[in-house]
Scaffold this motif. Sequence first.
Motif: not given
Length: 258
Positions: A231-236
Motif C-alpha cells: 500500500q502506498p502509505d504503509i512504510d513498515g
Amino acid sequence: MAERKPLISGNWKMHMNHLEAIQFIQKLSYALDQADYKSADVSIHPPFTNLRSAQTVLDADNIPVALGAQHCHWEERGAFTGEVSPTMLAKLAVSYVIAGHSERRQLFGETDDNVNLRLKAILAAGMTPIMCCGETLDEREADQTEARITDQVDGGLAGLKRDQVGAMVIAYEPVWAIGTGRTATPADAQAGCGLIRERVAANFGANAAAGVRIQYGGSVKPVNVAELMAQPDIDGALVGGASLEVDSFSRIIRFRLQ
C-alpha cells in the motif's frame, strides 16, 4: 524525496527475560543477511529489564538491528516510581521509543497530552518516537475512525517542528485488530495510514508528510505482510505476537521475498 525505507519493529510487550532476549537476537542475526538489512530497517523493543543485555549483544556482534523501548516518562528524573526517563534510555543506545500504544492508552490511561509530552522528551533526548494511534471497535462501528485518528495525530504532534515530524515514525494500529487475530484489510490499513499522512501534510506541510514513516500494526503476520506493505502509505510494520518467534519475525522483515 527519496523512497522511504521500510521500518519493521518488533514490540515484545511483557515477554522474554534477558537471557531469552540474548538468544533471540543471536538467532535473528543468523536468519537475516545484509540484503535484508538493506531492504528494511529493523528495530526490536524488549521489556526494560532486557535493554542492557540486548544492547550488549547487538554491539558485540555488530548486528545492524536498532534497539527500541516500549515506553518512557517525559521527565528526565524525579519521584516517579516504576518509570524510566528518556535520558536513561538514550544512555543505553536506544534509537526508537514507542509512545501512546493502544495498551498504554486503554490499560494505563494515557492521553493525547501525555503522548505529546513523551514525544517532545524522546526527541530532546536524541531518539526517534514511534507514535501510535488508532480507533477501537466501538469507534469504528460508530463511524468515528476519522475523528479519532485526527484527534490523536493533531494532539500528539502539537507543538512539534516540521523537520521533527518528518523524521519520526507514526504507527496506525486499529485497536480492534491487535491480538485478536482479526486483521484490517489492506484497504482498511491504507485508509488509516493515508489519513495520518493527510493530517501531517495539513499541519506540517508536504515535506513532513513525504518524510514521515507510517507503520501499520495489528496482527501482522508473514502471510499478510507483503500485501499490507504494497500500500502506498504503509512504510513498515509494528509487529506484536509474530515478533516473538525468530522464524515469523524474520519472514516479515523479508517481506519482499514473500
